[in-house]
Design a protein around this motif. Structure first.
Motif, mmCIF file in Angstrom:
data_model
loop_
_atom_site.group_PDB
_atom_site.id
_atom_site.type_symbol
_atom_site.label_atom_id
_atom_site.label_comp_id
_atom_site.label_asym_id
_atom_site.label_seq_id
_atom_site.Cartn_x
_atom_site.Cartn_y
_atom_site.Cartn_z
ATOM 1 N N UNK A 68 -39.105 0.923 -64.674
ATOM 2 C CA UNK A 68 -38.271 0.625 -63.510
ATOM 3 C C UNK A 68 -39.144 0.732 -62.263
ATOM 4 N N UNK A 69 -39.358 -0.402 -61.611
ATOM 5 C CA UNK A 69 -40.282 -0.454 -60.472
ATOM 6 C C UNK A 69 -39.528 -0.190 -59.180
ATOM 7 N N UNK A 70 -40.052 0.749 -58.399
ATOM 8 C CA UNK A 70 -39.421 1.079 -57.123
ATOM 9 C C UNK A 70 -40.154 0.471 -55.937
ATOM 10 N N UNK A 144 -26.434 -2.883 -54.703
ATOM 11 C CA UNK A 144 -25.019 -2.727 -55.035
ATOM 12 C C UNK A 144 -24.167 -3.907 -54.598
ATOM 13 N N UNK A 145 -24.561 -4.550 -53.510
ATOM 14 C CA UNK A 145 -23.656 -5.529 -52.896
ATOM 15 C C UNK A 145 -24.103 -6.993 -53.014
ATOM 16 N N UNK A 146 -25.414 -7.228 -53.124
ATOM 17 C CA UNK A 146 -25.904 -8.612 -53.132
ATOM 18 C C UNK A 146 -26.012 -9.166 -54.548
ATOM 19 N N UNK A 147 -25.785 -10.456 -54.647
ATOM 20 C CA UNK A 147 -25.938 -11.119 -55.944
ATOM 21 C C UNK A 147 -27.423 -11.153 -56.324
ATOM 22 N N UNK A 148 -27.681 -11.386 -57.599
ATOM 23 C CA UNK A 148 -29.062 -11.516 -58.075
ATOM 24 C C UNK A 148 -29.763 -12.652 -57.331
ATOM 25 N N UNK A 149 -29.041 -13.730 -57.098
ATOM 26 C CA UNK A 149 -29.628 -14.871 -56.391
ATOM 27 C C UNK A 149 -30.038 -14.496 -54.967
ATOM 28 N N UNK A 150 -29.186 -13.759 -54.291
ATOM 29 C CA UNK A 150 -29.495 -13.361 -52.914
ATOM 30 C C UNK A 150 -30.714 -12.432 -52.881
ATOM 31 N N UNK A 151 -30.809 -11.498 -53.830
ATOM 32 C CA UNK A 151 -31.966 -10.596 -53.884
ATOM 33 C C UNK A 151 -33.244 -11.371 -54.185
ATOM 34 N N UNK A 152 -33.173 -12.355 -55.090
ATOM 35 C CA UNK A 152 -34.341 -13.176 -55.410
ATOM 36 C C UNK A 152 -34.779 -13.975 -54.180
ATOM 37 N N UNK A 153 -33.819 -14.587 -53.492
ATOM 38 C CA UNK A 153 -34.145 -15.380 -52.308
ATOM 39 C C UNK A 153 -34.761 -14.525 -51.209
ATOM 40 N N UNK A 154 -34.309 -13.276 -51.097
ATOM 41 C CA UNK A 154 -34.866 -12.378 -50.094
ATOM 42 C C UNK A 154 -36.362 -12.159 -50.353
ATOM 43 N N UNK A 155 -36.717 -11.894 -51.610
ATOM 44 C CA UNK A 155 -38.139 -11.715 -51.972
ATOM 45 C C UNK A 155 -38.897 -13.007 -51.714
ATOM 46 N N UNK A 156 -38.319 -14.118 -52.098
ATOM 47 C CA UNK A 156 -38.953 -15.420 -51.925
ATOM 48 C C UNK A 156 -39.254 -15.701 -50.455
ATOM 49 N N UNK A 157 -38.332 -15.348 -49.576
ATOM 50 C CA UNK A 157 -38.494 -15.614 -48.148
ATOM 51 C C UNK A 157 -39.359 -14.567 -47.440
ATOM 52 N N UNK A 158 -39.250 -13.309 -47.841
ATOM 53 C CA UNK A 158 -39.913 -12.229 -47.117
ATOM 54 C C UNK A 158 -41.217 -11.747 -47.744
ATOM 55 N N UNK A 159 -41.393 -11.966 -49.032
ATOM 56 C CA UNK A 159 -42.622 -11.556 -49.729
ATOM 57 C C UNK A 159 -43.060 -12.625 -50.721
ATOM 58 N N UNK A 175 -36.163 -6.000 -58.844
ATOM 59 C CA UNK A 175 -34.929 -6.521 -58.269
ATOM 60 C C UNK A 175 -33.680 -6.020 -58.985
ATOM 61 N N UNK A 176 -33.870 -5.386 -60.149
ATOM 62 C CA UNK A 176 -32.739 -4.779 -60.851
ATOM 63 C C UNK A 176 -31.968 -5.705 -61.757
ATOM 64 N N UNK A 177 -32.644 -6.733 -62.287
ATOM 65 C CA UNK A 177 -31.989 -7.568 -63.288
ATOM 66 C C UNK A 177 -32.968 -7.965 -64.381
ATOM 67 N N UNK A 178 -32.471 -8.663 -65.391
ATOM 68 C CA UNK A 178 -33.292 -8.981 -66.557
ATOM 69 C C UNK A 178 -34.304 -10.083 -66.258
ATOM 70 N N UNK A 179 -35.334 -10.138 -67.085
ATOM 71 C CA UNK A 179 -36.343 -11.195 -66.962
ATOM 72 C C UNK A 179 -35.704 -12.564 -67.172
ATOM 73 N N UNK A 180 -34.698 -12.635 -68.045
ATOM 74 C CA UNK A 180 -33.999 -13.899 -68.306
ATOM 75 C C UNK A 180 -33.267 -14.378 -67.049
ATOM 76 N N UNK A 181 -32.598 -13.452 -66.369
ATOM 77 C CA UNK A 181 -31.908 -13.791 -65.125
ATOM 78 C C UNK A 181 -32.910 -14.270 -64.084
ATOM 79 N N UNK A 182 -34.043 -13.569 -63.987
ATOM 80 C CA UNK A 182 -35.084 -13.955 -63.034
ATOM 81 C C UNK A 182 -35.558 -15.379 -63.319
#
Length: 194
Positions: A68-70, A144-159, A175-182
């Motif tokens: 689990x990466x922090x 807790x509140x953002x969808x997996x898509x929103x968290x992925x897009x945040x990384x894509x835009x900011x890092x 990001x807290x989801x499975x490799x398949x979801x990613x």
């Protein structure tokens, strides 16, 4: 090695040439090979680490052997187990090099001396810790509140650099989801941008 540190410091504070020379005396430069373990879970964290070149990750491993990466720490960022570093308690996670890296290490004792002998560094670290706390709180709320898509897009835009440097399964863990979801999100977002 110190150029990136001073560039980073001077985004927040002004330093004289004399202060820069003094600051150098508090750090120990080190080169880490890929997979070098800087901190092992269960040990006391001896250093706060500034990455001049390369990429580190902070993580823990659960009872099932899942990682689990922090935090990912690229050039110009700091990493440490702050609780362990300041309290002397054992660390709950490990830190290792994902790439060959060059780092600057500072001990707790040298950290305290640095902030006394170069007072403007106390202000710098206060700002650094404030920003770090804000980012960690935002990340926690996002988990807790953002969808997996929103968290992925945040990384894509900011890092976006992380997307290129870090394997998908590790980004998914962060990001807290499975490799398949990613993989599905990456495919859908790439197709959506065409």
């Amino acid at each position: 090695m110190y150029d990136i540190l001073f560039q980073h410091l001077e985004e927040k504070i002004k330093l004289t040439p004399e202060e820069k020379e003094l600051i150098k005396t508090f750090f120990t430069p080190a080169k880490l090979k890929k997979r070098h373990i800087l901190l092992l879970e269960g040990q006391v964290c001896k250093y706060m680490t500034f990455v001049s070149k390369g990429l580190l990750k902070a993580y823990n491993i659960d009872d099932k052997g899942n990682e689990h990466i922090s935090q990912f720490t690229p050039e110009g960022w700091w990493t440490s187990d702050m609780n362990s570093f300041f309290s002397g308690e054992i660390s709950f996670y490990s830190i290792d090099a994902m790439e060959n890296s060059e780092v600057l290490l500072i001990t707790n004792e040298d950290f305290e001396s640095l902030t006394v002998q170069v007072p403007v560094m106390d202000r710098y670290f206060r700002l650094l810790f404030q920003n770090s706390l804000i980012k960690k709180e935002r990340r926690l709320i996002s988990s807790y509140t953002d969808s997996a898509e929103k968290r992925y897009k945040y990384i894509l835009e900011n890092n976006p650099d992380l997307i290129k440097r870090v394997p998908q399964n590790l980004l998914a863990s962060y990001l807290g989801f499975s490799a398949e979801t990613f993989s599905r999100l990456k495919k859908n977002i790439t197709l959506g941008n065409k």
